[in-house]
Design a protein around this motif. Structure first.
Motif, PDB file in Angstrom:
ATOM      1  N   SER A  20       0.859  -1.322   0.017  1.00 45.11           N
ATOM      2  CA  SER A  20       0.176  -0.005  -0.215  1.00 45.11           C
ATOM      3  C   SER A  20       0.835   1.280  -0.032  1.00 45.11           C
ATOM      4  CB  SER A  20      -0.850   0.023   1.241  1.00 45.11           C
ATOM      5  OG  SER A  20      -0.081  -0.059   2.374  1.00 45.11           O
ATOM      6  N   LEU A  21       0.413   2.332  -0.325  1.00 46.99           N
ATOM      7  CA  LEU A  21       1.209   3.551  -0.649  1.00 46.99           C
ATOM      8  C   LEU A  21       0.190   4.798   0.328  1.00 46.99           C
ATOM      9  CD1 LEU A  21       3.643   5.056  -2.125  1.00 46.99           C
ATOM     10  CD2 LEU A  21       1.957   5.469  -3.975  1.00 46.99           C
ATOM     11  N   GLU A  22       1.020   5.569   0.982  1.00 49.03           N
ATOM     12  CA  GLU A  22       0.627   6.834   1.617  1.00 49.03           C
ATOM     13  C   GLU A  22       1.551   8.128   1.522  1.00 49.03           C
ATOM     14  OE1 GLU A  22       0.179   5.962   5.871  1.00 49.03           O
ATOM     15  OE2 GLU A  22      -0.076   3.803   5.382  1.00 49.03           O
ATOM     16  N   PHE A  23       1.029   9.006   1.824  1.00 46.63           N
ATOM     17  CA  PHE A  23       2.121  10.355   1.391  1.00 46.63           C
ATOM     18  C   PHE A  23       2.125  11.066   2.653  1.00 46.63           C
ATOM     19  CE2 PHE A  23       1.960  14.705   0.082  1.00 46.63           C
ATOM     20  CZ  PHE A  23       3.297  14.911  -0.704  1.00 46.63           C
ATOM     21  N   GLU A  24       3.152  11.564   2.941  1.00 40.14           N
ATOM     22  CA  GLU A  24       3.227  12.365   4.064  1.00 40.14           C
ATOM     23  C   GLU A  24       3.754  13.644   3.817  1.00 40.14           C
ATOM     24  OE1 GLU A  24       3.171  14.244   7.274  1.00 40.14           O
ATOM     25  OE2 GLU A  24       2.318  12.051   7.618  1.00 40.14           O
ATOM     26  N   LEU A  74       3.942  16.356   5.810  1.00 42.13           N
ATOM     27  CA  LEU A  74       4.673  17.248   6.711  1.00 42.13           C
ATOM     28  C   LEU A  74       6.211  16.558   6.957  1.00 42.13           C
ATOM     29  CD1 LEU A  74       1.688  17.454   9.161  1.00 42.13           C
ATOM     30  CD2 LEU A  74       2.616  19.422   7.508  1.00 42.13           C
ATOM     31  N   ASN A  75       6.965  16.629   5.958  1.00 39.75           N
ATOM     32  CA  ASN A  75       8.277  16.150   5.904  1.00 39.75           C
ATOM     33  C   ASN A  75       8.903  17.081   4.895  1.00 39.75           C
ATOM     34  OD1 ASN A  75      10.277  13.875   6.885  1.00 39.75           O
ATOM     35  ND2 ASN A  75      10.449  13.782   4.770  1.00 39.75           N
ATOM     36  N   ILE A  76      10.365  17.243   5.091  1.00 39.99           N
ATOM     37  CA  ILE A  76      11.152  18.074   4.029  1.00 39.99           C
ATOM     38  C   ILE A  76      12.218  17.133   3.510  1.00 39.99           C
ATOM     39  CG2 ILE A  76      12.557  20.122   3.634  1.00 39.99           C
ATOM     40  CD1 ILE A  76      11.381  21.180   6.214  1.00 39.99           C
ATOM     41  N   PRO A  77      11.928  16.747   2.113  1.00 47.37           N
ATOM     42  CA  PRO A  77      10.832  16.976   1.411  1.00 47.37           C
ATOM     43  C   PRO A  77       9.641  16.108   1.810  1.00 47.37           C
ATOM     44  CG  PRO A  77      12.326  15.702  -0.016  1.00 47.37           C
ATOM     45  CD  PRO A  77      13.160  16.197   1.542  1.00 47.37           C
ATOM     46  N   PRO A  78       8.262  16.359   1.092  1.00 41.22           N
ATOM     47  CA  PRO A  78       7.459  15.523   1.322  1.00 41.22           C
ATOM     48  C   PRO A  78       7.880  13.858   0.800  1.00 41.22           C
ATOM     49  CG  PRO A  78       6.390  17.351   0.485  1.00 41.22           C
ATOM     50  CD  PRO A  78       7.920  17.488   0.562  1.00 41.22           C
ATOM     51  N   ALA A  79       6.983  12.943   1.501  1.00 42.69           N
ATOM     52  CA  ALA A  79       7.802  11.532   1.291  1.00 42.69           C
ATOM     53  C   ALA A  79       6.387  10.697   1.177  1.00 42.69           C
ATOM     54  CB  ALA A  79       8.310  11.172   2.535  1.00 42.69           C
ATOM     55  N   PHE A  80       6.467   9.688   0.179  1.00 45.59           N
ATOM     56  CA  PHE A  80       5.825   8.717   0.085  1.00 45.59           C
ATOM     57  C   PHE A  80       6.317   7.416   0.988  1.00 45.59           C
ATOM     58  CE2 PHE A  80       5.466  10.794  -3.765  1.00 45.59           C
ATOM     59  CZ  PHE A  80       4.249  11.124  -3.980  1.00 45.59           C
ATOM     60  N   VAL A  81       5.401   6.805   1.721  1.00 43.60           N
ATOM     61  CA  VAL A  81       5.481   5.717   2.460  1.00 43.60           C
ATOM     62  C   VAL A  81       4.722   4.419   1.932  1.00 43.60           C
ATOM     63  CG1 VAL A  81       5.069   4.852   4.850  1.00 43.60           C
ATOM     64  CG2 VAL A  81       5.521   7.072   4.649  1.00 43.60           C
ATOM     65  N   TYR A  82       5.885   3.423   1.475  1.00 46.72           N
ATOM     66  CA  TYR A  82       5.675   2.231   0.930  1.00 46.72           C
ATOM     67  C   TYR A  82       5.456   1.124   2.059  1.00 46.72           C
ATOM     68  CZ  TYR A  82       7.301   4.028  -3.573  1.00 46.72           C
ATOM     69  OH  TYR A  82       7.483   4.769  -4.660  1.00 46.72           O
ATOM     70  N   ARG A  83       4.045   0.577   2.256  1.00 46.05           N
ATOM     71  CA  ARG A  83       3.955  -0.480   3.493  1.00 46.05           C
ATOM     72  C   ARG A  83       3.699  -1.795   2.559  1.00 46.05           C
ATOM     73  NH1 ARG A  83       3.036   1.428   8.056  1.00 46.05           N
ATOM     74  NH2 ARG A  83       2.080   3.235   7.080  1.00 46.05           N
ATOM     75  N   CYS A  84       4.737  -2.597   2.966  1.00 45.44           N
ATOM     76  CA  CYS A  84       4.461  -4.054   2.223  1.00 45.44           C
ATOM     77  C   CYS A  84       4.548  -5.062   3.318  1.00 45.44           C
ATOM     78  CB  CYS A  84       5.780  -4.249   1.376  1.00 45.44           C
ATOM     79  SG  CYS A  84       6.458  -2.881   0.290  1.00 45.44           S
ATOM     80  N   LYS A  85       3.760  -6.201   2.751  1.00 52.36           N
ATOM     81  CA  LYS A  85       3.647  -7.131   3.905  1.00 52.36           C
ATOM     82  C   LYS A  85       4.107  -8.447   3.263  1.00 52.36           C
ATOM     83  CE  LYS A  85       0.147  -7.638   7.084  1.00 52.36           C
ATOM     84  NZ  LYS A  85      -1.097  -7.581   7.906  1.00 52.36           N
ATOM     85  N   LYS A  86       4.769  -9.556   3.961  1.00 52.41           N
ATOM     86  CA  LYS A  86       4.971 -10.551   3.317  1.00 52.41           C
ATOM     87  C   LYS A  86       3.841 -11.810   3.740  1.00 52.41           C
ATOM     88  CE  LYS A  86       8.567 -14.342   3.716  1.00 52.41           C
ATOM     89  NZ  LYS A  86       9.918 -14.564   4.101  1.00 52.41           N
ATOM     90  N   VAL A  87       3.367 -12.198   2.664  1.00 53.27           N
ATOM     91  CA  VAL A  87       2.253 -13.123   2.881  1.00 53.27           C
ATOM     92  C   VAL A  87       2.620 -14.362   1.944  1.00 53.27           C
ATOM     93  CG1 VAL A  87      -0.249 -13.485   2.389  1.00 53.27           C
ATOM     94  CG2 VAL A  87       0.360 -11.083   2.828  1.00 53.27           C
ATOM     95  N   MET A  88       2.621 -15.351   2.717  1.00 54.68           N
ATOM     96  CA  MET A  88       3.078 -16.728   1.944  1.00 54.68           C
ATOM     97  C   MET A  88       1.776 -17.640   1.599  1.00 54.68           C
ATOM     98  SD  MET A  88       6.724 -17.519   3.806  1.00 54.68           S
ATOM     99  CE  MET A  88       6.827 -18.667   2.609  1.00 54.68           C
TER     100      MET A  88
END
Length: 187
Positions: free
Chosen positions: A167-171, A173-187
């Motif tokens: 999943s992808l989120e955007f922050e 309030l950071n310099i520079p603004p950042a994208f947060v990638y959240r990955c889950k290991k599912v087997m």
């Protein structure tokens, strides 16, 4: 000298390895850590912690029996992390590409979560691929890999390693603004 000024000076000297000139904001740190159930954490790994902006937040949330292992290649940042003097913290002056070997040497074979601030887009392709693949290997099932970047260029690469569990989120309030990638290991 404030930690922000120290970080800036170190970052300017080593921009190819650091990838930014400011430490992560508390807002970015909070966004990266928000979905982790710290009560269940046994081993957490942080890749590229820099001066410890996110590290300090992790240490405040860790349960007493948990361990945080940080991989930092910059000697000045490594020394700043050692100065935190926390019994739950293991700081390793090594590339994140050695994650599997270092964890095994320390007696850990899996980790619950990996938090990464590595500037993947400026690392050589073979190095970033090795880091992602070995990170996937050491994550326990249902473990998460959380990565921030300043662009969307790594979405496809992360998706290839973590399949559809990303999943992808955007922050802003950071310099520079950042994208947060959240990955889950599912087997």
């Amino acid at each position: 000298m404030t930690s922000r000024i120290k970080f800036f000076k170190e970052a300017v000297k080593n921009l190819k390895n650091v990838g930014t000139v400011t430490p992560s904001s508390r807002f970015l740190a909070n966004r990266m850590l928000k979905e982790i159930d710290f009560s269940k954490v046994e081993v957490l790994v942080e890749l590229g912690p820099g001066n410890g902006a996110i590290t300090k937040k992790i240490l405040k949330k860790l349960p007493p029996n948990a361990t945080l292992i940080c991989f930092e290649i910059n000697t000045n940042f490594y020394n700043q992390l050692l100065a935190l003097k926390n019994s739950q913290l293991i700081v390793v002056e090594s590339s994140a590409s050695n994650i599997k070997e270092v964890l095994n040497r320390l007696g850990f074979f899996k980790t619950n979560h990996i938090i990464s601030s590595l500037p993947l887009t400026i690392l050589p392709e073979e190095v970033s691929s090795e880091i992602l693949n070995k990170s996937y290997q050491v994550l326990e099932n249902e473990g998460t890999y959380v990565q921030f970047q300043y662009s969307l260029t790594y979405f496809r690469k992360l998706k290839a390693v973590f399949n559809e569990s990303i999943s992808l989120e955007f922050e802003p309030l950071n310099i520079p603004p950042a994208f947060v990638y959240r990955c889950k290991k599912v087997m």
